[in-house]
Design a protein around this motif. Sequence first.
Motif, PDB file in Angstrom:
ATOM      1  N   LEU A  67      42.814  10.211 -22.872  1.00 15.83           N
ATOM      2  CA  LEU A  67      43.602   9.188 -22.177  1.00 15.83           C
ATOM      3  C   LEU A  67      44.541   8.489 -23.156  1.00 15.83           C
ATOM      4  CD1 LEU A  67      44.221   7.395 -19.708  1.00 15.83           C
ATOM      5  CD2 LEU A  67      42.257   5.974 -20.363  1.00 15.83           C
ATOM      6  N   ILE A  68      44.037   8.190 -24.334  1.00  9.68           N
ATOM      7  CA  ILE A  68      44.862   7.536 -25.353  1.00  9.68           C
ATOM      8  C   ILE A  68      46.025   8.447 -25.764  1.00  9.68           C
ATOM      9  CG2 ILE A  68      44.867   6.651 -27.714  1.00  9.68           C
ATOM     10  CD1 ILE A  68      41.882   5.896 -27.222  1.00  9.68           C
ATOM     11  N   ILE A  69      45.725   9.731 -25.920  1.00  2.93           N
ATOM     12  CA  ILE A  69      46.774  10.685 -26.302  1.00  2.93           C
ATOM     13  C   ILE A  69      47.859  10.751 -25.232  1.00  2.93           C
ATOM     14  CG2 ILE A  69      47.265  13.134 -26.688  1.00  2.93           C
ATOM     15  CD1 ILE A  69      44.464  13.316 -27.993  1.00  2.93           C
ATOM     16  N   ASP A  70      47.433  10.830 -23.968  1.00  2.00           N
ATOM     17  CA  ASP A  70      48.418  10.883 -22.888  1.00  2.00           C
ATOM     18  C   ASP A  70      49.218   9.591 -22.779  1.00  2.00           C
ATOM     19  OD1 ASP A  70      47.644  13.428 -22.356  1.00  2.00           O
ATOM     20  OD2 ASP A  70      46.665  13.016 -20.446  1.00  2.00           O
ATOM     21  N   ALA A  71      48.559   8.471 -23.063  1.00  2.00           N
ATOM     22  CA  ALA A  71      49.274   7.190 -23.050  1.00  2.00           C
ATOM     23  C   ALA A  71      50.341   7.163 -24.135  1.00  2.00           C
ATOM     24  CB  ALA A  71      48.287   6.041 -23.250  1.00  2.00           C
ATOM     25  N   TYR A  86      49.318  -2.652 -22.384  1.00  2.00           N
ATOM     26  CA  TYR A  86      48.141  -3.461 -22.064  1.00  2.00           C
ATOM     27  C   TYR A  86      46.890  -2.585 -21.966  1.00  2.00           C
ATOM     28  CZ  TYR A  86      50.221  -8.074 -21.171  1.00  2.00           C
ATOM     29  OH  TYR A  86      50.805  -9.324 -21.302  1.00  2.00           O
ATOM     30  N   LEU A  87      47.054  -1.390 -21.398  1.00  2.51           N
ATOM     31  CA  LEU A  87      45.924  -0.476 -21.303  1.00  2.51           C
ATOM     32  C   LEU A  87      45.373  -0.132 -22.689  1.00  2.51           C
ATOM     33  CD1 LEU A  87      44.055   1.540 -19.768  1.00  2.51           C
ATOM     34  CD2 LEU A  87      45.901   3.217 -20.001  1.00  2.51           C
ATOM     35  N   LEU A  88      46.245   0.203 -23.608  1.00  5.32           N
ATOM     36  CA  LEU A  88      45.796   0.555 -24.958  1.00  5.32           C
ATOM     37  C   LEU A  88      45.108  -0.628 -25.637  1.00  5.32           C
ATOM     38  CD1 LEU A  88      48.831   2.706 -26.137  1.00  5.32           C
ATOM     39  CD2 LEU A  88      46.491   3.513 -25.731  1.00  5.32           C
ATOM     40  N   HIS A  89      45.645  -1.818 -25.454  1.00  9.39           N
ATOM     41  CA  HIS A  89      44.972  -3.001 -26.002  1.00  9.39           C
ATOM     42  C   HIS A  89      43.599  -3.192 -25.343  1.00  9.39           C
ATOM     43  CE1 HIS A  89      47.785  -4.757 -28.817  1.00  9.39           C
ATOM     44  NE2 HIS A  89      48.794  -4.640 -27.959  1.00  9.39           N
ATOM     45  N   GLY A  90      43.535  -2.959 -24.034  1.00  7.95           N
ATOM     46  CA  GLY A  90      42.258  -3.085 -23.347  1.00  7.95           C
ATOM     47  C   GLY A  90      41.232  -2.093 -23.855  1.00  7.95           C
ATOM     48  N   VAL A  91      41.676  -0.880 -24.116  1.00  6.18           N
ATOM     49  CA  VAL A  91      40.777   0.147 -24.648  1.00  6.18           C
ATOM     50  C   VAL A  91      40.211  -0.269 -26.000  1.00  6.18           C
ATOM     51  CG1 VAL A  91      40.682   2.509 -25.570  1.00  6.18           C
ATOM     52  CG2 VAL A  91      41.736   2.074 -23.351  1.00  6.18           C
ATOM     53  N   THR A  92      41.008  -0.972 -26.804  1.00 12.94           N
ATOM     54  CA  THR A  92      40.495  -1.403 -28.108  1.00 12.94           C
ATOM     55  C   THR A  92      39.355  -2.402 -27.968  1.00 12.94           C
ATOM     56  OG1 THR A  92      42.020  -3.287 -28.420  1.00 12.94           O
ATOM     57  CG2 THR A  92      42.772  -1.105 -29.149  1.00 12.94           C
ATOM     58  N   ALA A  93      39.230  -3.041 -26.815  1.00 12.85           N
ATOM     59  CA  ALA A  93      38.158  -4.014 -26.602  1.00 12.85           C
ATOM     60  C   ALA A  93      36.876  -3.383 -26.098  1.00 12.85           C
ATOM     61  CB  ALA A  93      38.611  -5.081 -25.609  1.00 12.85           C
ATOM     62  N   ILE A  94      36.982  -2.222 -25.445  1.00 17.73           N
ATOM     63  CA  ILE A  94      35.790  -1.634 -24.828  1.00 17.73           C
ATOM     64  C   ILE A  94      35.420  -0.275 -25.403  1.00 17.73           C
ATOM     65  CG2 ILE A  94      36.272  -2.824 -22.654  1.00 17.73           C
ATOM     66  CD1 ILE A  94      37.168  -0.105 -21.505  1.00 17.73           C
ATOM     67  N   GLY A  95      36.303   0.332 -26.181  1.00 21.55           N
ATOM     68  CA  GLY A  95      36.059   1.688 -26.654  1.00 21.55           C
ATOM     69  C   GLY A  95      35.241   1.741 -27.928  1.00 21.55           C
ATOM     70  N   PRO A  96      34.671   2.910 -28.240  1.00 17.56           N
ATOM     71  CA  PRO A  96      33.960   3.112 -29.502  1.00 17.56           C
ATOM     72  C   PRO A  96      34.939   3.149 -30.667  1.00 17.56           C
ATOM     73  CG  PRO A  96      34.133   5.172 -28.299  1.00 17.56           C
ATOM     74  CD  PRO A  96      34.665   4.106 -27.389  1.00 17.56           C
ATOM     75  N   PRO A  97      34.448   3.069 -31.906  1.00 15.46           N
ATOM     76  CA  PRO A  97      35.332   2.957 -33.076  1.00 15.46           C
ATOM     77  C   PRO A  97      36.432   4.007 -33.152  1.00 15.46           C
ATOM     78  CG  PRO A  97      33.082   2.507 -33.716  1.00 15.46           C
ATOM     79  CD  PRO A  97      33.032   2.954 -32.289  1.00 15.46           C
ATOM     80  N   ASP A  98      36.121   5.270 -32.889  1.00 14.66           N
ATOM     81  CA  ASP A  98      37.147   6.310 -32.980  1.00 14.66           C
ATOM     82  C   ASP A  98      38.271   6.072 -31.985  1.00 14.66           C
ATOM     83  OD1 ASP A  98      35.814   7.548 -34.997  1.00 14.66           O
ATOM     84  OD2 ASP A  98      34.963   9.150 -33.780  1.00 14.66           O
ATOM     85  N   ALA A  99      37.902   5.688 -30.762  1.00 13.45           N
ATOM     86  CA  ALA A  99      38.909   5.431 -29.739  1.00 13.45           C
ATOM     87  C   ALA A  99      39.746   4.205 -30.091  1.00 13.45           C
ATOM     88  CB  ALA A  99      38.245   5.249 -28.377  1.00 13.45           C
ATOM     89  N   VAL A 100      39.095   3.196 -30.644  1.00 12.53           N
ATOM     90  CA  VAL A 100      39.817   1.987 -31.049  1.00 12.53           C
ATOM     91  C   VAL A 100      40.855   2.329 -32.109  1.00 12.53           C
ATOM     92  CG1 VAL A 100      39.612  -0.260 -32.179  1.00 12.53           C
ATOM     93  CG2 VAL A 100      37.923   0.451 -30.468  1.00 12.53           C
ATOM     94  N   LYS A 101      40.451   3.109 -33.074  1.00  7.89           N
ATOM     95  CA  LYS A 101      41.367   3.502 -34.150  1.00  7.89           C
ATOM     96  C   LYS A 101      42.570   4.253 -33.594  1.00  7.89           C
ATOM     97  CE  LYS A 101      41.446   6.076 -38.512  1.00  7.89           C
ATOM     98  NZ  LYS A 101      40.628   6.887 -39.463  1.00  7.89           N
ATOM     99  N   GLU A 102      42.319   5.183 -32.673  1.00  7.36           N
ATOM    100  CA  GLU A 102      43.408   5.985 -32.114  1.00  7.36           C
ATOM    101  C   GLU A 102      44.323   5.148 -31.218  1.00  7.36           C
ATOM    102  OE1 GLU A 102      41.783   9.461 -30.299  1.00  7.36           O
ATOM    103  OE2 GLU A 102      40.761  10.095 -32.125  1.00  7.36           O
ATOM    104  N   ALA A 103      43.731   4.213 -30.460  1.00  5.66           N
ATOM    105  CA  ALA A 103      44.544   3.354 -29.596  1.00  5.66           C
ATOM    106  C   ALA A 103      45.439   2.437 -30.429  1.00  5.66           C
ATOM    107  CB  ALA A 103      43.652   2.531 -28.674  1.00  5.66           C
TER     108      ALA A 103
END
Length: 370
Positions: A67-71, A86-103
Amino acid sequence: MTAVSDDFDDWFPKRNAAILDAAGSLTTATGPRDLEQATAELVGGELHQAIHGETGGLILDLWLRSLIIDARIRLVEGGPDEGIRYLLHGVTAIGPPDAVKEARLALKRTRWASSGPTWLGGMAKPKAGRDVRRLEDRYGTRLGIVMEYAFPGGSPMAYLFDVDASGIPLLVDSGVHDDAARAADAWRAAAGDTATDAPLEAVTSSGELRALAQLDLQTPFGDETRSRADDWYRAQRRVQDLAAALRSTAHPLPPQRSFFDEDTTPLVEEFSEWHVARHGHAPDEELTGILAGEWQEGILPQTTYCVSPQRIEYQLSIIGDTFEPETVAELRNLIRIWSRWLGERDGLPEDLLARIDRATRTRPAQPGNA
């Protein structure tokens, strides 16, 4: 172990597109809590549909990363998009470390991550407090664990983990509340009348947090509620946040470990002594050993001597799926006596003992019914 889908290559783009198309709704968020919740619900809606049958399984950690890649691709190809940002910022609040880093990397490379409200920059930094509290129903097999956390500059919130410890610990539900008292009220309401008077108590040892350490938060079972789907990623993140906060305290989050093949000798001996005193003779030694082994398999050690209708249902399901009908019938007869012993040992009132007894008399479990 995360479930695997044979057709996730087809599923991911379709669901990602649905989320990205709807991301504009996130721009109405007025602060970190609003955006965190709205992101969880937007992603959870698609996740809930997936869990309930669109595919044969999902690699859910890979899905969030896709999802992050497509965004990021949309931002690069289509230019600035407030909703996706806003979606990417939201993901940084709920995602695991790897996803946060990528977002965060995706935001950085679009060169406009810093625009908008200042609170967006703190979305990736929720901080857990060290004061953790817990609740327990009268049976001791339904647990609530409450942690506090806050975004930079924001007021503390309470995150509730509602855990069913009838068998291998299972997260029933989770979510955000205004404070610990409201989280406790929500847990009591969900757990039912055996939890009405459950006190909210401070956690003072690592063992009291073992329920969190033992949870499988990555494998979908196919019957998750919508609210559980909404918090699929956030629950994992909050456990990680809590573990980080408690790492240097006197009660850190314990490591996950296996509770299979535990010594059942104390359990067997105490039951046998009670059986002789109550019934005048010892119980069948082989059946008692089998039941004790099944009873103790994989459960939290502190619930070894706990009995509840839910635990009886769980055990009958396992027994019915494991043994031949003749042995199942014998174990069902024994579990009725066993449950009475445990209930009396715990000092349960007669009305709760009656509920347990009724649970032992339900339809006989058959192989394959678990």
